[in-house]
Design an enzyme around this catalytic site. Sequence first.
Site, PDB file in Angstrom:
ATOM      1  N   GLU A 294       4.184 -13.513  -4.961  1.00  0.00           N
ATOM      2  CA  GLU A 294       5.402 -13.411  -4.224  1.00  0.00           C
ATOM      3  C   GLU A 294       6.480 -13.762  -5.106  1.00  0.00           C
ATOM      4  O   GLU A 294       6.719 -14.743  -5.345  1.00  0.00           O
ATOM      5  CB  GLU A 294       5.110 -13.987  -2.747  1.00  0.00           C
ATOM      6  CG  GLU A 294       4.125 -13.369  -1.621  1.00  0.00           C
ATOM      7  CD  GLU A 294       4.267 -14.044  -0.580  1.00  0.00           C
ATOM      8  OE1 GLU A 294       4.782 -15.161  -0.432  1.00  0.00           O
ATOM      9  OE2 GLU A 294       3.410 -13.642   0.366  1.00  0.00           O
TER      10      GLU A 294
ATOM     11  N   TYR B  34      -2.062 -13.877  -6.616  1.00  0.00           N
ATOM     12  CA  TYR B  34      -0.833 -13.877  -5.698  1.00  0.00           C
ATOM     13  C   TYR B  34       0.422 -13.979  -6.550  1.00  0.00           C
ATOM     14  O   TYR B  34       0.539 -14.860  -7.355  1.00  0.00           O
ATOM     15  CB  TYR B  34      -1.010 -14.665  -4.518  1.00  0.00           C
ATOM     16  CG  TYR B  34      -0.940 -13.927  -3.116  1.00  0.00           C
ATOM     17  CD1 TYR B  34      -0.014 -13.327  -2.666  1.00  0.00           C
ATOM     18  CD2 TYR B  34      -2.293 -13.781  -2.455  1.00  0.00           C
ATOM     19  CE1 TYR B  34       0.002 -12.421  -1.511  1.00  0.00           C
ATOM     20  CE2 TYR B  34      -2.437 -12.923  -1.502  1.00  0.00           C
ATOM     21  CZ  TYR B  34      -1.186 -12.224  -0.813  1.00  0.00           C
ATOM     22  OH  TYR B  34      -1.015 -11.395   0.059  1.00  0.00           O
TER      23      TYR B  34
ATOM     24  N   LYS C  89       1.639  10.830  -8.369  1.00  0.00           N
ATOM     25  CA  LYS C  89       1.415  12.264  -8.310  1.00  0.00           C
ATOM     26  C   LYS C  89       1.811  12.738  -9.581  1.00  0.00           C
ATOM     27  O   LYS C  89       0.947  12.373 -10.635  1.00  0.00           O
ATOM     28  CB  LYS C  89       2.633  12.789  -7.341  1.00  0.00           C
ATOM     29  CG  LYS C  89       2.423  12.328  -5.928  1.00  0.00           C
ATOM     30  CD  LYS C  89       3.057  12.594  -4.987  1.00  0.00           C
ATOM     31  CE  LYS C  89       2.844  12.041  -3.484  1.00  0.00           C
ATOM     32  NZ  LYS C  89       3.788  12.020  -2.442  1.00  0.00           N
TER      33      LYS C  89
ATOM     34  N   ARG D  91      -1.941   4.409  -7.837  1.00  0.00           N
ATOM     35  CA  ARG D  91      -1.262   4.790  -6.478  1.00  0.00           C
ATOM     36  C   ARG D  91      -0.352   3.659  -6.176  1.00  0.00           C
ATOM     37  O   ARG D  91      -0.789   2.439  -6.148  1.00  0.00           O
ATOM     38  CB  ARG D  91      -2.369   4.836  -5.178  1.00  0.00           C
ATOM     39  CG  ARG D  91      -3.188   5.766  -5.262  1.00  0.00           C
ATOM     40  CD  ARG D  91      -3.992   5.966  -3.898  1.00  0.00           C
ATOM     41  NE  ARG D  91      -3.232   6.833  -3.160  1.00  0.00           N
ATOM     42  CZ  ARG D  91      -3.483   8.186  -3.083  1.00  0.00           C
ATOM     43  NH1 ARG D  91      -4.063   8.805  -3.927  1.00  0.00           N
ATOM     44  NH2 ARG D  91      -2.530   9.004  -2.421  1.00  0.00           N
TER      45      ARG D  91
ATOM     46  N   ASP E 125      14.508  11.220  -3.346  1.00  0.00           N
ATOM     47  CA  ASP E 125      12.835  10.936  -3.452  1.00  0.00           C
ATOM     48  C   ASP E 125      12.180  11.903  -4.380  1.00  0.00           C
ATOM     49  O   ASP E 125      12.017  13.002  -4.016  1.00  0.00           O
ATOM     50  CB  ASP E 125      12.328  10.933  -1.896  1.00  0.00           C
ATOM     51  CG  ASP E 125      11.085  10.734  -1.767  1.00  0.00           C
ATOM     52  OD1 ASP E 125      10.316  10.661  -2.830  1.00  0.00           O
ATOM     53  OD2 ASP E 125      10.466  10.557  -0.633  1.00  0.00           O
TER      54      ASP E 125
ATOM     55  N   THR F 204       6.735   8.059  -6.027  1.00  0.00           N
ATOM     56  CA  THR F 204       5.468   7.413  -6.135  1.00  0.00           C
ATOM     57  C   THR F 204       5.124   7.433  -7.656  1.00  0.00           C
ATOM     58  O   THR F 204       5.794   8.250  -8.229  1.00  0.00           O
ATOM     59  CB  THR F 204       4.436   8.382  -5.420  1.00  0.00           C
ATOM     60  OG1 THR F 204       4.658   9.819  -5.637  1.00  0.00           O
ATOM     61  CG2 THR F 204       4.570   8.201  -3.636  1.00  0.00           C
TER      62      THR F 204
END
Length: 416
Positions: free
Chosen positions: A53, A51, A226, A232, A197, A223
């Site tokens: 954050e 973790y 692609k 991903r 985008d 992204t």
Amino acid sequence: MSTLQQQDPEIFNLIKQEELRQRDKIRLIASENYVSKAVMEATGSVLTNKYSEGYPGKRYYEGQQYIDQVESLAIQRAKDLFGAEHVNVQPYSGSPANLAVYLAFLNPGDTILGMALPHGGHLTHGAKVSISGKYFTAESYSLDQESGRLNYETIREKALACKPKILIAGHSAYSQVLDFPKFREIADACGALLLVDMAHFAGLVAGGAHPSPVPYADIITTTTHKSLRGPRGAMILCKQEYAAAIDKAVFPGLQGGPHNNTTAAIAVALKEASTEAFKQYAAQIVKNAQALAATLIDNGFNLVTGGTENHLMLIDLTNKGVTGKVAAKALDAAGIVLNYNAVPYDTRKPFDPSGIRLGSAAVTSRGFKEEQMVQVGKWIGAVVADPANTALQAEIASSVRQLCAGFPAPGLEHLI
Ligand SMILES: *Cc1c(COP(=O)(O)O)cnc(C)c1O
């Protein structure tokens, strides 16, 4: 994966079958690709256990000695590759990346202007069913009915009339290069921020096969899975003046802990994307798309915009008397996988529209060149001309498998 095989044979077997499907079929879904073994190894690493954050040097948990270095490397590589002033590599995927941009700069009810969904825009650009269309006043621009292309004069008129806070340039199904200087001019004329985008064509930008939006856009979302050929995930690139607002919107505004395994895999993919081999891949994607487009046109297919300048094509099948869904299912049976898609001004419903969408990134990753694309185009022509002919589909599926055997896909080397 011998441990998985022992512990959970059900899931193991499904993964194995999916591996064979990806090996044996011609994958033309424009948003998909094959990542390298190295990207896969980073994705499947122990970084999934941590973790973190916050951001490098400013975390809310201890034990970040290595994670901070991983994230800093990913950020630096993205900055170097795209020439961006600031990069956030934490968005979980493309949709939350766009939502973070809206959270950073908009209040509920504010106006955004993007390409209409049925014309190639993305759900997150203001579609009614999406949070982007529910929480904000979403206006859209459309393609010219005649040419199937963007008309920048119409976009300007629309922008001046609705005065959006954010003007969005980007798409999931438009086969021409976007004119970023024009979008910049329009954003300036109406006082909007320009969001590009580049989810679909980021790999082409990285490899120098598509103009870069970086000099023109205030904020860029993409992204990473692609054409960029990473895990991903997503990134937000922006000018320094928006850095604090973007970072705050991603965390704590929208997300909790970043997916560190994904961050590492993004770093690996960005290193790959800065190589000469990647430049060749990007150039070949466009050449392959154009070779396929030319063959399809020869076979009587009606390509929206009349061709392609990037990795994708949208075909209106109306003149073939076949719906998108029927064609896509027949092609899948023939070993050629793509998706049915609405075409601009489609008179059919979104769940059974008039078109199909094709992309050349995944097959380029496995080494297809123009010669193979011409063959693929001929097969598509034969299947669509006789979509009920299951014998023909079986015969082509077998030829497809043979062709694919000569082009081992990245990440699937262990199946050779
Ligand atoms: C794919 C895509 C997205 C969303 O990405 P997800 O990772 O599926 O959420 C956003 N914008 C555009 C233009 C896309 O093509």
